[in-house]
Design a protein around this motif. Structure first.
Motif, mmCIF file in Angstrom:
data_model
loop_
_atom_site.group_PDB
_atom_site.id
_atom_site.type_symbol
_atom_site.label_atom_id
_atom_site.label_comp_id
_atom_site.label_asym_id
_atom_site.label_seq_id
_atom_site.Cartn_x
_atom_site.Cartn_y
_atom_site.Cartn_z
ATOM 1 N N ARG A 119 46.459 40.276 36.030
ATOM 2 C CA ARG A 119 45.175 39.818 35.494
ATOM 3 C C ARG A 119 44.121 39.880 36.595
ATOM 4 O O ARG A 119 44.418 39.648 37.752
ATOM 5 C CB ARG A 119 45.291 38.394 34.969
ATOM 6 N N PHE A 120 42.904 40.226 36.210
ATOM 7 C CA PHE A 120 41.769 40.301 37.152
ATOM 8 C C PHE A 120 42.082 41.270 38.292
ATOM 9 O O PHE A 120 41.717 41.046 39.442
ATOM 10 C CB PHE A 120 41.423 38.913 37.708
ATOM 11 N N ALA A 121 42.766 42.348 37.975
ATOM 12 C CA ALA A 121 43.349 43.235 38.982
ATOM 13 C C ALA A 121 42.344 43.776 39.999
ATOM 14 O O ALA A 121 42.578 43.682 41.207
ATOM 15 C CB ALA A 121 44.073 44.393 38.303
ATOM 16 N N ASN A 122 41.255 44.347 39.550
ATOM 17 C CA ASN A 122 40.330 44.941 40.508
ATOM 18 C C ASN A 122 39.594 43.881 41.319
ATOM 19 O O ASN A 122 39.326 44.083 42.508
ATOM 20 C CB ASN A 122 39.366 45.903 39.808
ATOM 21 N N ALA A 123 39.293 42.750 40.723
ATOM 22 C CA ALA A 123 38.692 41.646 41.490
ATOM 23 C C ALA A 123 39.663 41.185 42.580
ATOM 24 O O ALA A 123 39.251 40.927 43.718
ATOM 25 C CB ALA A 123 38.331 40.486 40.562
ATOM 26 N N ARG A 124 40.930 41.095 42.251
ATOM 27 C CA ARG A 124 41.932 40.681 43.243
ATOM 28 C C ARG A 124 42.043 41.709 44.360
ATOM 29 O O ARG A 124 42.067 41.364 45.544
ATOM 30 C CB ARG A 124 43.285 40.480 42.558
ATOM 31 N N ARG A 125 42.122 42.975 43.999
ATOM 32 C CA ARG A 125 42.293 44.030 45.006
ATOM 33 C C ARG A 125 41.072 44.162 45.919
ATOM 34 O O ARG A 125 41.205 44.537 47.072
ATOM 35 C CB ARG A 125 42.604 45.356 44.327
ATOM 36 N N LEU A 126 39.899 43.843 45.394
ATOM 37 C CA LEU A 126 38.679 43.926 46.194
ATOM 38 C C LEU A 126 38.364 42.633 46.944
ATOM 39 O O LEU A 126 37.435 42.599 47.745
ATOM 40 C CB LEU A 126 37.491 44.305 45.304
ATOM 41 N N GLY A 127 39.095 41.575 46.670
ATOM 42 C CA GLY A 127 38.849 40.307 47.355
ATOM 43 C C GLY A 127 37.657 39.541 46.816
ATOM 44 O O GLY A 127 37.005 38.780 47.544
ATOM 45 N N VAL A 128 37.359 39.716 45.531
ATOM 46 C CA VAL A 128 36.215 39.026 44.936
ATOM 47 C C VAL A 128 36.505 37.529 44.842
ATOM 48 O O VAL A 128 37.539 37.116 44.322
ATOM 49 C CB VAL A 128 35.890 39.604 43.540
ATOM 50 N N MET A 129 35.574 36.738 45.351
ATOM 51 C CA MET A 129 35.687 35.280 45.297
ATOM 52 C C MET A 129 34.951 34.736 44.071
ATOM 53 O O MET A 129 35.462 33.877 43.371
ATOM 54 C CB MET A 129 35.119 34.667 46.576
ATOM 55 N N TYR A 130 33.738 35.226 43.839
ATOM 56 C CA TYR A 130 33.033 34.872 42.607
ATOM 57 C C TYR A 130 31.960 35.906 42.308
ATOM 58 O O TYR A 130 31.549 36.688 43.165
ATOM 59 C CB TYR A 130 32.456 33.460 42.627
ATOM 60 N N VAL A 131 31.529 35.890 41.035
ATOM 61 C CA VAL A 131 30.494 36.790 40.538
ATOM 62 C C VAL A 131 29.495 35.942 39.770
ATOM 63 O O VAL A 131 29.881 35.070 38.993
ATOM 64 C CB VAL A 131 31.077 37.862 39.578
ATOM 65 N N ILE A 132 28.201 36.223 39.973
ATOM 66 C CA ILE A 132 27.149 35.582 39.184
ATOM 67 C C ILE A 132 26.356 36.685 38.492
ATOM 68 O O ILE A 132 25.928 37.648 39.133
ATOM 69 C CB ILE A 132 26.193 34.735 40.044
#
Length: 166
Positions: free
Chosen positions: A109-122
């Protein structure tokens, strides 16, 4: 007005491990090193390459907003300039956010956010945080009661803000 065609999404490298990195915890900005970091530059370049004609910004001089800290002061936040009031800009933002938060073929789940190290998005008056991923998109600040254009930057309707972990 015509229909906006489907928007592309960034390419995902082949040969990634089946298990994605863990979701990023929330790590507040505490320092001042306003140099664009390698990962944020790579993310901004990926967005600009996928969506020609768009731009992004990363670092800001420390203390630009004296009331708050910002990952921009640490060079680990990207502001990708797409206008939510423009149908193409809004479609591009939706395409990227769907791509970031999608489940991959391995069930991450949230694969690309996890791989890119995303902490949050607004985006568009809402926030999604990896540290509260199952809560989904939540209201951001008082944006729900401020639809006026004067609030577009504060409410992230004229750009997508992506903060990365370390």
């Amino acid at each position: 007005p015509g229909t906006v065609p489907p928007q592309p999404v960034p390419a995902v490298p082949v040969g990634l491990p089946a298990v994605a990195e863990p979701l990023q915890p929330y790590v507040s900005a505490v320092s001042c090193d306003p140099r664009d970091k390698t990962g944020t530059t790579a993310l901004g370049d990926l967005l600009r390459a996928t969506y020609p004609g768009t731009s992004y910004g990363i670092a800001r001089p420390c203390g630009t907003d004296p009331l708050r800290t910002s990952e921009h002061y640490e060079g680990r936040a990207v502001d990708w300039m797409v206008d939510g009031r423009d149908p193409v800009g809004a479609a591009r933002a939706r395409a990227v956010l769907t791509w970031l938060l999608a489940t991959d073929a391995h069930g991450n789940r949230f694969a690309n956010a996890r791989r890119l190290g995303v902490m949050y998005v607004i985006w568009d008056g809402k926030i999604w945080g990896s540290y509260a991923a199952t809560s989904g998109w939540r209201p951001y600040s008082t944006c729900a009661v401020h639809p006026e254009r004067a609030w577009d930057t504060t409410c992230h309707r004229d750009h997508v803000h992506i903060s990365l972990g370390w």
